[in-house]
Design an enzyme around this catalytic site. Structure first.
Site, PDB file in Angstrom:
ATOM      1  N   TRP A 101       0.823  -1.211   0.000  1.00 58.69           N
ATOM      2  CA  TRP A 101       0.000   0.000   0.000  1.00 58.69           C
ATOM      3  C   TRP A 101       0.856   1.261   0.000  1.00 58.69           C
ATOM      4  CZ3 TRP A 101      -4.210  -1.563  -1.801  1.00 58.69           C
ATOM      5  CH2 TRP A 101      -4.719  -2.809  -1.455  1.00 58.69           C
ATOM      6  N   ASP A 168      -1.384   7.071   6.420  1.00 61.74           N
ATOM      7  CA  ASP A 168      -2.479   6.161   6.110  1.00 61.74           C
ATOM      8  C   ASP A 168      -2.700   5.263   7.322  1.00 61.74           C
ATOM      9  OD1 ASP A 168      -4.180   4.208   5.203  1.00 61.74           O
ATOM     10  OD2 ASP A 168      -2.938   3.582   3.504  1.00 61.74           O
ATOM     11  N   LYS A 192     -12.262  -1.517   8.052  1.00 63.58           N
ATOM     12  CA  LYS A 192     -11.519  -2.458   8.887  1.00 63.58           C
ATOM     13  C   LYS A 192     -11.872  -2.287  10.369  1.00 63.58           C
ATOM     14  CE  LYS A 192      -7.839  -2.326   5.446  1.00 63.58           C
ATOM     15  NZ  LYS A 192      -8.117  -3.596   4.768  1.00 63.58           N
TER      16      LYS A 192
END
Length: 357
Positions: A101, A168, A192
């Site tokens: 990511w 992030d 999540k």
């Protein structure tokens, strides 16, 4: 009704209490005779929900008043682009490469200027968190990925820099306490730890927002969302509603510190099995970098890993296969995964090991 042991990496487990509350009022929200998904985002009922959700975030994360809270669509992947579009205004932008990511974020940054790695853990297959960083002069910002879902590593302490820091936190937001003031912008997909897919929480320092590039399409500018209370266009109402419910649930559990304590206990149950297996289970992440959210491990062969996942699925464990890019096995023990599920997985792992040694 029997519920699965849900260890999916995202979308992932939600608190049963939250799901039941949503079910109960799905057809009639606040005695309006309408579902929340049918209501205008300009209604007074939604306006109250919207404001309360922001206030709950501010309270639980201790977000200072000089930070803006925004709800944006497009997932974390759009934030890879938006952060660079708005803030890559100098010669360079720096990224700490701790996995897939982080690399995807860096690839989007290249659309707006030159980027470079301030540090990388690629030399050891992203099994650790770098501790030494090199920043070039004229760097716009440094981008961090707090938790790495694929490799199972997580920052235990965040480094400090002399340039703005963008982070992030999609896979560990509200799983532990962080000092928001250490960051200029935080973003996190909800799917999540906070709710279903569909909304990203963005927390940004107002003075940092003021430095953003304005020559951008309307929907790529953070100012569009900040100046219109995330209501320039129709927000993802149902996703925000579910975030609201989840934030109430976190508060009811005792807040972020109580959640963090529970998360550590859950992860320990599974890491203990790995550590005491004499190599039957091989943890991917270095012990000092282990994530409490995503526990990654391997067995002796890919065939055995497939068998482990298949037998786990038959026993009610969902989502314990590793990411398609790296294989192996992974248990994602996000906030809403109950301690009992982690105990059950640890017991299953022990039994599987006895049967297959």
């Amino acid at each position: 009704m029997k519920r699965a042991y849900n260890f999916n990496a995202g979308p992932s487990a939600m608190p049963l209490e939250v799901l039941l509350e949503a079910q109960e009022e799905f057809l009639n929200y606040q005695n309006t005779g309408m579902s929340i998904i049918e209501m205008s985002h300009r209604s007074s009922e939604y306006a109250a929900l919207h404001a309360e959700t922001k206030q709950l975030l501010r309270e639980l994360m201790e977000i200072p008043e000089d930070y803006e809270i925004m709800f944006i669509q497009g997932g974390g992947s759009t934030q890879f682009l938006m952060t660079a579009a708005n803030f890559h205004t100098k010669k360079y932008a720096a990224y700490v490469n701790t996995g897939v990511w982080a690399k995807k974020a860096m690839a989007e940054g290249k659309f707006y200027g030159e980027v470079y790695e301030a540090a990388s853990s690629a030399d050891k297959n992203h099994s650790y968190i770098p501790q030494e960083f090199t920043l070039r002069p004229d760097t716009s910002y440094v981008h961090l990925t707090a938790n790495n879902t694929i490799y199972g590593t997580e920052y235990k302490d965040f480094p400090k820099f002399d340039v703005p820091v963008i982070c992030d936190m999609s896979s560990d937001i509200l799983s532990r306490k962080v000092n928001v003031k250490d960051f200029d912008l935080i973003y996190a997909g909800a799917q999540k730890n906070l709710g279903p897919a569909g909304v990203v929480i963005v927390i940004a320092k107002k003075s940092f927002l003021a430095t953003a590039r304005e020559e951008l399409p309307t929907m790529l500018k953070y100012s569009t969302f900040a100046n219109n209370d995330s209501l320039y266009n129709t927000p993802p109402v149902f996703a925000i509603y579910m975030v609201n419910k989840t934030l109430h649930w976190i508060k009811k559990q005792g807040g972020v510190n109580a959640i963090a304590k529970n998360n550590a206990a859950k992860a320990k149950l599974i890491y203990d099995v790995i550590d005491n297996s004499n190599g039957f289970y091989k943890g991917h992440a270095a012990p000092e970098a282990r994530s409490n959210m995503n526990i990654t491990f391997n067995l002796a062969t890919p065939e055995m890993e497939k068998d482990f996942v298949a037998k786990g699925k038959a026993a009610g464990f969902v989502g314990i296969g590793g990411h398609r890019l790296v294989g192996g096995c992974r248990a994602s023990a996000y906030n809403a995964v109950p301690l009992e599920a982690c105990k059950a997985l640890a017991e299953f792992m022990e039994e599987y090991m006895k049967e297959n040694k």
